[in-house]
Design a protein around this motif. Sequence first.
Motif, PDB file in Angstrom:
ATOM      1  N   LEU A  30      -8.574  -2.831   3.403  1.00 29.18           N
ATOM      2  CA  LEU A  30      -7.392  -3.232   4.157  1.00 29.18           C
ATOM      3  C   LEU A  30      -6.365  -2.114   4.179  1.00 29.18           C
ATOM      4  O   LEU A  30      -5.778  -1.811   5.228  1.00 29.18           O
ATOM      5  CB  LEU A  30      -6.788  -4.513   3.555  1.00 29.18           C
ATOM      6  N   ASN A  31      -6.162  -1.456   3.061  1.00 30.02           N
ATOM      7  CA  ASN A  31      -5.202  -0.347   2.991  1.00 30.02           C
ATOM      8  C   ASN A  31      -5.606   0.788   3.930  1.00 30.02           C
ATOM      9  O   ASN A  31      -4.758   1.357   4.626  1.00 30.02           O
ATOM     10  CB  ASN A  31      -5.080   0.149   1.552  1.00 30.02           C
ATOM     11  N   ARG A  32      -6.893   1.118   3.966  1.00 28.79           N
ATOM     12  CA  ARG A  32      -7.353   2.175   4.883  1.00 28.79           C
ATOM     13  C   ARG A  32      -7.088   1.788   6.329  1.00 28.79           C
ATOM     14  O   ARG A  32      -6.655   2.609   7.138  1.00 28.79           O
ATOM     15  CB  ARG A  32      -8.829   2.479   4.655  1.00 28.79           C
ATOM     16  N   ARG A  33      -7.341   0.531   6.675  1.00 31.22           N
ATOM     17  CA  ARG A  33      -7.114   0.084   8.053  1.00 31.22           C
ATOM     18  C   ARG A  33      -5.631   0.141   8.407  1.00 31.22           C
ATOM     19  O   ARG A  33      -5.263   0.557   9.501  1.00 31.22           O
ATOM     20  CB  ARG A  33      -7.659  -1.334   8.250  1.00 31.22           C
ATOM     21  N   VAL A  34      -4.775  -0.269   7.470  1.00 28.82           N
ATOM     22  CA  VAL A  34      -3.333  -0.244   7.721  1.00 28.82           C
ATOM     23  C   VAL A  34      -2.849   1.193   7.876  1.00 28.82           C
ATOM     24  O   VAL A  34      -2.042   1.494   8.761  1.00 28.82           O
ATOM     25  CB  VAL A  34      -2.568  -0.976   6.594  1.00 28.82           C
ATOM     26  N   ARG A  35      -3.339   2.099   7.007  1.00 21.32           N
ATOM     27  CA  ARG A  35      -2.895   3.499   7.068  1.00 21.32           C
ATOM     28  C   ARG A  35      -3.296   4.170   8.373  1.00 21.32           C
ATOM     29  O   ARG A  35      -2.688   5.168   8.759  1.00 21.32           O
ATOM     30  CB  ARG A  35      -3.491   4.295   5.895  1.00 21.32           C
ATOM     31  N   GLN A  36      -4.291   3.659   9.063  1.00 19.27           N
ATOM     32  CA  GLN A  36      -4.710   4.238  10.328  1.00 19.27           C
ATOM     33  C   GLN A  36      -3.711   3.947  11.449  1.00 19.27           C
ATOM     34  O   GLN A  36      -3.795   4.539  12.509  1.00 19.27           O
ATOM     35  CB  GLN A  36      -6.088   3.712  10.732  1.00 19.27           C
ATOM     36  N   HIS A  37      -2.778   3.043  11.192  1.00 15.60           N
ATOM     37  CA  HIS A  37      -1.791   2.675  12.210  1.00 15.60           C
ATOM     38  C   HIS A  37      -0.441   3.247  11.820  1.00 15.60           C
ATOM     39  O   HIS A  37       0.061   3.010  10.742  1.00 15.60           O
ATOM     40  CB  HIS A  37      -1.722   1.153  12.354  1.00 15.60           C
ATOM     41  N   ARG A 109      14.065   9.076   7.088  1.00 18.81           N
ATOM     42  CA  ARG A 109      14.209   7.606   7.074  1.00 18.81           C
ATOM     43  C   ARG A 109      13.690   6.999   8.384  1.00 18.81           C
ATOM     44  O   ARG A 109      13.004   5.977   8.369  1.00 18.81           O
ATOM     45  CB  ARG A 109      15.667   7.215   6.868  1.00 18.81           C
ATOM     46  N   ARG A 110      14.030   7.652   9.508  1.00 18.91           N
ATOM     47  CA  ARG A 110      13.538   7.155  10.794  1.00 18.91           C
ATOM     48  C   ARG A 110      12.010   7.199  10.853  1.00 18.91           C
ATOM     49  O   ARG A 110      11.370   6.274  11.355  1.00 18.91           O
ATOM     50  CB  ARG A 110      14.152   7.950  11.945  1.00 18.91           C
ATOM     51  N   GLN A 111      11.430   8.282  10.334  1.00 12.85           N
ATOM     52  CA  GLN A 111       9.968   8.420  10.338  1.00 12.85           C
ATOM     53  C   GLN A 111       9.335   7.306   9.502  1.00 12.85           C
ATOM     54  O   GLN A 111       8.337   6.714   9.904  1.00 12.85           O
ATOM     55  CB  GLN A 111       9.581   9.792   9.785  1.00 12.85           C
ATOM     56  N   LEU A 112       9.915   7.022   8.323  1.00 12.57           N
ATOM     57  CA  LEU A 112       9.389   5.941   7.481  1.00 12.57           C
ATOM     58  C   LEU A 112       9.545   4.585   8.159  1.00 12.57           C
ATOM     59  O   LEU A 112       8.634   3.753   8.093  1.00 12.57           O
ATOM     60  CB  LEU A 112      10.099   5.918   6.127  1.00 12.57           C
ATOM     61  N   GLU A 113      10.684   4.346   8.800  1.00  9.75           N
ATOM     62  CA  GLU A 113      10.894   3.080   9.511  1.00  9.75           C
ATOM     63  C   GLU A 113       9.863   2.903  10.615  1.00  9.75           C
ATOM     64  O   GLU A 113       9.314   1.816  10.797  1.00  9.75           O
ATOM     65  CB  GLU A 113      12.310   3.017  10.093  1.00  9.75           C
ATOM     66  N   GLN A 114       9.593   3.975  11.351  1.00  9.48           N
ATOM     67  CA  GLN A 114       8.592   3.906  12.419  1.00  9.48           C
ATOM     68  C   GLN A 114       7.208   3.617  11.829  1.00  9.48           C
ATOM     69  O   GLN A 114       6.484   2.763  12.330  1.00  9.48           O
ATOM     70  CB  GLN A 114       8.555   5.218  13.208  1.00  9.48           C
ATOM     71  N   LEU A 115       6.868   4.321  10.780  1.00  5.69           N
ATOM     72  CA  LEU A 115       5.576   4.133  10.124  1.00  5.69           C
ATOM     73  C   LEU A 115       5.427   2.703   9.632  1.00  5.69           C
ATOM     74  O   LEU A 115       4.419   2.041   9.903  1.00  5.69           O
ATOM     75  CB  LEU A 115       5.449   5.113   8.956  1.00  5.69           C
ATOM     76  N   GLY A 117       7.082   0.052  10.604  1.00  2.00           N
ATOM     77  CA  GLY A 117       7.079  -0.870  11.740  1.00  2.00           C
ATOM     78  C   GLY A 117       5.722  -0.962  12.408  1.00  2.00           C
ATOM     79  O   GLY A 117       5.238  -2.059  12.708  1.00  2.00           O
ATOM     80  N   GLU A 118       5.090   0.186  12.628  1.00  2.00           N
ATOM     81  CA  GLU A 118       3.785   0.185  13.284  1.00  2.00           C
ATOM     82  C   GLU A 118       2.714  -0.439  12.387  1.00  2.00           C
ATOM     83  O   GLU A 118       1.849  -1.167  12.867  1.00  2.00           O
ATOM     84  CB  GLU A 118       3.404   1.607  13.690  1.00  2.00           C
ATOM     85  N   ARG A 119       2.797  -0.186  11.103  1.00  2.00           N
ATOM     86  CA  ARG A 119       1.826  -0.786  10.184  1.00  2.00           C
ATOM     87  C   ARG A 119       2.034  -2.290  10.063  1.00  2.00           C
ATOM     88  O   ARG A 119       1.072  -3.052  10.006  1.00  2.00           O
ATOM     89  CB  ARG A 119       1.895  -0.092   8.827  1.00  2.00           C
ATOM     90  N   SER A 120       3.298  -2.716  10.042  1.00  2.00           N
ATOM     91  CA  SER A 120       3.573  -4.157   9.993  1.00  2.00           C
ATOM     92  C   SER A 120       3.095  -4.834  11.270  1.00  2.00           C
ATOM     93  O   SER A 120       2.532  -5.936  11.213  1.00  2.00           O
ATOM     94  CB  SER A 120       5.065  -4.411   9.779  1.00  2.00           C
ATOM     95  N   ALA A 121       3.301  -4.194  12.408  1.00  2.00           N
ATOM     96  CA  ALA A 121       2.848  -4.765  13.680  1.00  2.00           C
ATOM     97  C   ALA A 121       1.326  -4.938  13.672  1.00  2.00           C
ATOM     98  O   ALA A 121       0.809  -5.952  14.157  1.00  2.00           O
ATOM     99  CB  ALA A 121       3.284  -3.877  14.847  1.00  2.00           C
ATOM    100  N   PHE A 122       0.615  -3.966  13.107  1.00  2.00           N
ATOM    101  CA  PHE A 122      -0.839  -4.093  13.002  1.00  2.00           C
ATOM    102  C   PHE A 122      -1.192  -5.315  12.156  1.00  2.00           C
ATOM    103  O   PHE A 122      -2.045  -6.119  12.545  1.00  2.00           O
ATOM    104  CB  PHE A 122      -1.444  -2.823  12.387  1.00  2.00           C
ATOM    105  N   VAL A 124       0.631  -7.984  11.556  1.00  2.00           N
ATOM    106  CA  VAL A 124       1.002  -9.202  12.270  1.00  2.00           C
ATOM    107  C   VAL A 124      -0.117  -9.593  13.233  1.00  2.00           C
ATOM    108  O   VAL A 124      -0.517 -10.757  13.312  1.00  2.00           O
ATOM    109  CB  VAL A 124       2.346  -9.028  13.013  1.00  2.00           C
ATOM    110  N   GLY A 125      -0.640  -8.602  13.935  1.00  2.00           N
ATOM    111  CA  GLY A 125      -1.752  -8.873  14.847  1.00  2.00           C
ATOM    112  C   GLY A 125      -2.982  -9.383  14.122  1.00  2.00           C
ATOM    113  O   GLY A 125      -3.648 -10.316  14.589  1.00  2.00           O
ATOM    114  N   GLN A 126      -3.282  -8.789  12.985  1.00  2.00           N
ATOM    115  CA  GLN A 126      -4.452  -9.219  12.214  1.00  2.00           C
ATOM    116  C   GLN A 126      -4.252 -10.628  11.657  1.00  2.00           C
ATOM    117  O   GLN A 126      -5.164 -11.450  11.702  1.00  2.00           O
ATOM    118  CB  GLN A 126      -4.727  -8.244  11.065  1.00  2.00           C
ATOM    119  N   ILE A 127      -3.055 -10.909  11.156  1.00  2.00           N
ATOM    120  CA  ILE A 127      -2.772 -12.238  10.596  1.00  2.00           C
ATOM    121  C   ILE A 127      -2.884 -13.309  11.678  1.00  2.00           C
ATOM    122  O   ILE A 127      -3.363 -14.414  11.424  1.00  2.00           O
ATOM    123  CB  ILE A 127      -1.388 -12.253   9.915  1.00  2.00           C
ATOM    124  N   SER A 128      -2.494 -12.966  12.896  1.00  2.00           N
ATOM    125  CA  SER A 128      -2.552 -13.943  13.991  1.00  2.00           C
ATOM    126  C   SER A 128      -3.983 -14.335  14.343  1.00  2.00           C
ATOM    127  O   SER A 128      -4.190 -15.349  15.000  1.00  2.00           O
ATOM    128  CB  SER A 128      -1.812 -13.421  15.221  1.00  2.00           C
TER     129      SER A 128
END
Length: 154
Positions: A30-37, A109-115, A117-122, A124-128
Amino acid sequence: MTGVTNQAPDAEDLTNVELAARLRMTLGRLNRRVRQHGPQALSSSQASTLASVEALGPVRLGDLAAHEGVTAPTQSRLVGSLEQQGLLRRMPDTEDRRATLLAITAQGRRQLEQLRGERSAFLVGQISTLTSEQRAALVAALDALEALAECPYD
């Protein structure tokens, strides 16, 4: 000949060793899949370093290396690459003028927020895609997972 079922074993049927192995493998996948996003401009080591500097606040290179579990030269190379990208900066240590501290920049900080956000969005999609029973099981497992993860700087 009896048929093979894909039914998961009950918790009582798994030894702690078997449970640990399954948990490690599943979390690793799961961690590898999340890190890809997320932004590919950062390696996982760079992202970890950046997140640690954010969490620890201004920190010395040696303390950061110890926290990250790497050698000082390895950490120095990672910090150098993040400095070149404008994500980290060095500043004088007011308590010890011979030392410098590392701090995250606004761009970092912006780079971390973007990272994040994109990982959380991934996720969210998987949880759905989970069934309501799987989602309920995930919610029920969170307390145990959080207890296993106990991270003092979160």
